[in-house]
Design a protein around this motif. Structure first.
Motif, PDB file in Angstrom:
ATOM      1  N   ILE A  16       0.637  -1.069   0.026  1.00  0.00           N
ATOM      2  CA  ILE A  16      -0.027   0.355  -0.117  1.00  0.00           C
ATOM      3  C   ILE A  16       0.921   1.040  -0.327  1.00  0.00           C
ATOM      4  N   LYS A  17       0.334   1.829  -1.208  1.00  0.00           N
ATOM      5  CA  LYS A  17       1.154   3.834  -0.986  1.00  0.00           C
ATOM      6  C   LYS A  17       0.579   4.621  -0.692  1.00  0.00           C
ATOM      7  N   LEU A  18       0.852   5.103   0.035  1.00  0.00           N
ATOM      8  CA  LEU A  18       0.068   6.285   0.799  1.00  0.00           C
ATOM      9  C   LEU A  18       0.787   7.648   0.211  1.00  0.00           C
ATOM     10  N   PRO A  19       0.409   8.764  -0.086  1.00  0.00           N
ATOM     11  CA  PRO A  19       1.079   9.969   0.334  1.00  0.00           C
ATOM     12  C   PRO A  19       0.290  10.758   1.372  1.00  0.00           C
ATOM     13  N   ILE A  20       1.085  11.678   2.270  1.00  0.00           N
ATOM     14  CA  ILE A  20       0.566  12.478   3.506  1.00  0.00           C
ATOM     15  C   ILE A  20       0.551  13.429   2.604  1.00  0.00           C
ATOM     16  N   ARG A  21       0.024  14.779   2.547  1.00  0.00           N
ATOM     17  CA  ARG A  21       0.252  15.916   2.886  1.00  0.00           C
ATOM     18  C   ARG A  21      -0.300  17.016   3.550  1.00  0.00           C
ATOM     19  N   ARG A  22      -0.895  16.645   4.742  1.00  0.00           N
ATOM     20  CA  ARG A  22      -1.727  17.769   5.333  1.00  0.00           C
ATOM     21  C   ARG A  22      -1.953  16.460   6.742  1.00  0.00           C
ATOM     22  N   ASN A  23      -1.942  17.507   8.089  1.00  0.00           N
ATOM     23  CA  ASN A  23      -1.863  17.319   8.809  1.00  0.00           C
ATOM     24  C   ASN A  23      -2.753  16.162   9.486  1.00  0.00           C
ATOM     25  N   LEU A  24      -3.883  15.677   8.103  1.00  0.00           N
ATOM     26  CA  LEU A  24      -4.659  14.741   9.027  1.00  0.00           C
ATOM     27  C   LEU A  24      -5.758  14.333   7.335  1.00  0.00           C
ATOM     28  N   THR A  25      -5.338  13.281   7.504  1.00  0.00           N
ATOM     29  CA  THR A  25      -5.650  12.594   6.373  1.00  0.00           C
ATOM     30  C   THR A  25      -6.443  11.124   7.011  1.00  0.00           C
ATOM     31  N   GLU A  95     -11.527  14.899  22.718  1.00  0.00           N
ATOM     32  CA  GLU A  95     -10.185  15.511  23.617  1.00  0.00           C
ATOM     33  C   GLU A  95      -8.994  15.848  22.455  1.00  0.00           C
ATOM     34  N   PHE A  96      -9.180  14.631  21.577  1.00  0.00           N
ATOM     35  CA  PHE A  96      -8.606  14.123  20.384  1.00  0.00           C
ATOM     36  C   PHE A  96      -8.098  15.110  19.307  1.00  0.00           C
ATOM     37  N   ALA A  97      -9.154  15.968  19.370  1.00  0.00           N
ATOM     38  CA  ALA A  97      -9.601  17.292  18.811  1.00  0.00           C
ATOM     39  C   ALA A  97      -8.785  17.896  19.129  1.00  0.00           C
ATOM     40  N   HIS A  98      -8.671  18.257  20.083  1.00  0.00           N
ATOM     41  CA  HIS A  98      -7.272  19.286  20.448  1.00  0.00           C
ATOM     42  C   HIS A  98      -5.353  18.896  19.789  1.00  0.00           C
ATOM     43  N   ALA A  99      -5.515  17.353  21.375  1.00  0.00           N
ATOM     44  CA  ALA A  99      -4.710  17.543  21.269  1.00  0.00           C
ATOM     45  C   ALA A  99      -3.506  16.905  19.846  1.00  0.00           C
ATOM     46  N   ALA A 100      -5.181  16.264  18.767  1.00  0.00           N
ATOM     47  CA  ALA A 100      -3.888  16.182  17.279  1.00  0.00           C
ATOM     48  C   ALA A 100      -3.848  17.729  16.892  1.00  0.00           C
ATOM     49  N   LYS A 101      -4.519  19.012  17.434  1.00  0.00           N
ATOM     50  CA  LYS A 101      -3.945  20.351  16.936  1.00  0.00           C
ATOM     51  C   LYS A 101      -3.162  20.852  17.411  1.00  0.00           C
ATOM     52  N   ASN A 102      -3.059  20.315  18.554  1.00  0.00           N
ATOM     53  CA  ASN A 102      -1.393  21.122  19.006  1.00  0.00           C
ATOM     54  C   ASN A 102      -0.589  19.834  19.264  1.00  0.00           C
ATOM     55  N   SER A 103       0.007  18.703  18.244  1.00  0.00           N
ATOM     56  CA  SER A 103       1.017  18.319  18.175  1.00  0.00           C
ATOM     57  C   SER A 103       1.320  18.299  16.603  1.00  0.00           C
ATOM     58  N   ASP A 104       2.800  18.448  16.828  1.00  0.00           N
ATOM     59  CA  ASP A 104       3.810  18.533  15.198  1.00  0.00           C
ATOM     60  C   ASP A 104       3.817  16.384  15.111  1.00  0.00           C
ATOM     61  N   ASN A 105       1.839  16.124  14.663  1.00  0.00           N
ATOM     62  CA  ASN A 105       2.346  14.925  14.516  1.00  0.00           C
ATOM     63  C   ASN A 105       1.554  14.946  13.399  1.00  0.00           C
ATOM     64  N   TYR A 106       1.408  13.980  11.731  1.00  0.00           N
ATOM     65  CA  TYR A 106       0.164  14.564  11.206  1.00  0.00           C
ATOM     66  C   TYR A 106      -0.413  12.523  11.142  1.00  0.00           C
ATOM     67  N   LEU A 118     -13.292  17.528  14.094  1.00  0.00           N
ATOM     68  CA  LEU A 118     -11.506  17.745  13.352  1.00  0.00           C
ATOM     69  C   LEU A 118     -11.777  18.074  11.799  1.00  0.00           C
ATOM     70  N   PRO A 119     -10.574  19.727  12.007  1.00  0.00           N
ATOM     71  CA  PRO A 119     -10.793  20.518  10.693  1.00  0.00           C
ATOM     72  C   PRO A 119     -10.033  19.965   9.327  1.00  0.00           C
ATOM     73  N   TYR A 120      -9.915  18.726   8.450  1.00  0.00           N
ATOM     74  CA  TYR A 120      -9.392  17.600   8.166  1.00  0.00           C
ATOM     75  C   TYR A 120      -9.992  18.433   5.980  1.00  0.00           C
ATOM     76  N   SER A 121      -9.165  18.500   5.806  1.00  0.00           N
ATOM     77  CA  SER A 121      -9.839  19.112   4.159  1.00  0.00           C
ATOM     78  C   SER A 121     -10.163  18.516   2.802  1.00  0.00           C
ATOM     79  N   VAL A 122     -11.331  17.807   2.681  1.00  0.00           N
ATOM     80  CA  VAL A 122     -11.851  17.408   1.733  1.00  0.00           C
ATOM     81  C   VAL A 122     -10.588  16.674   0.768  1.00  0.00           C
ATOM     82  N   ASP A 123      -9.933  17.086   0.376  1.00  0.00           N
ATOM     83  CA  ASP A 123      -9.284  16.860  -0.747  1.00  0.00           C
ATOM     84  C   ASP A 123      -7.885  15.909   0.514  1.00  0.00           C
TER      85      ASP A 123
END
Length: 162
Positions: A16-25, A95-106, A118-123
């Motif tokens: 499986i190949k998965l491109p990751i471009r933003r913090n939420l996919t 709580e997860f939404a807050h933690a994800a927003k404040n971390s440096d992870n994708y 969660l503020p993810y992009s439809v793209d």
């Protein structure tokens, strides 16, 4: 963490190949297309490394987050791509939404339903599809395709706000 990352996960049966471009996919797909298999393979590699029989190629570490101690575990993860399967109820919490927003992870979230907190992009909503059957000689390759065409964006956004 910024920029684009390509995650390739494979063993002797699947790749499986998965491109990751933003913090939420968001990763979705029909049953038996490999979503949970992807999470399992990343978890096996994270736990056992090459001894797992799994190869994970990426320029940053890939981790799996699950279970009731997710907050404690997430505090120890930094600069990584974090995979979360849909059976983890915490993924839908504020709580997860807050933690994800404040971390440096994708984050790669396997979800069949909308996640309005969660503020993810439809793209960055992808659908996993199988391209062939696995055999002991030839692995099955799963491809990732953008799930929502530009014409459906308004419909998706309407669905997310309900």
């Amino acid at each position: 963490m910024r920029g684009e990352h390509l995650v390739t996960v494979r063993n002797n049966k699947v790749q499986i190949k998965l491109p990751i471009r933003r913090n939420l996919t968001i990763l979705k797909g029909r049953s038996a297309t490999g979503k949970s298999t992807l999470i399992d393979l990343v978890g096996q590699f994270d736990e056992l490394g090459p001894d797992s029989g799994v190869v994970v190629s990426c320029d940053v570490p890939c981790k799996v987050l699950s279970g009731k101690n997710w907050q404690r575990d997430l505090e120890l993860i930094s600069g990584s791509i974090v995979f979360i399967d849909e059976d983890n109820a915490f993924m839908r919490s504020r709580e997860f939404a807050h933690a994800a927003k404040n971390s440096d992870n994708y984050y790669v979230l396997v979800a069949r339903e909308a996640l309005p907190q969660l503020p993810y992009s439809v793209d960055e909503i992808y659908e996993l599809r199988n391209t062939g059957r696995s055999s002991s000689k030839y692995p099955a390759y799963s491809n990732v395709k953008r799930s929502i065409s530009p014409k459906l964006v308004d419909v998706w956004l309407l669905f997310r706000t309900r």
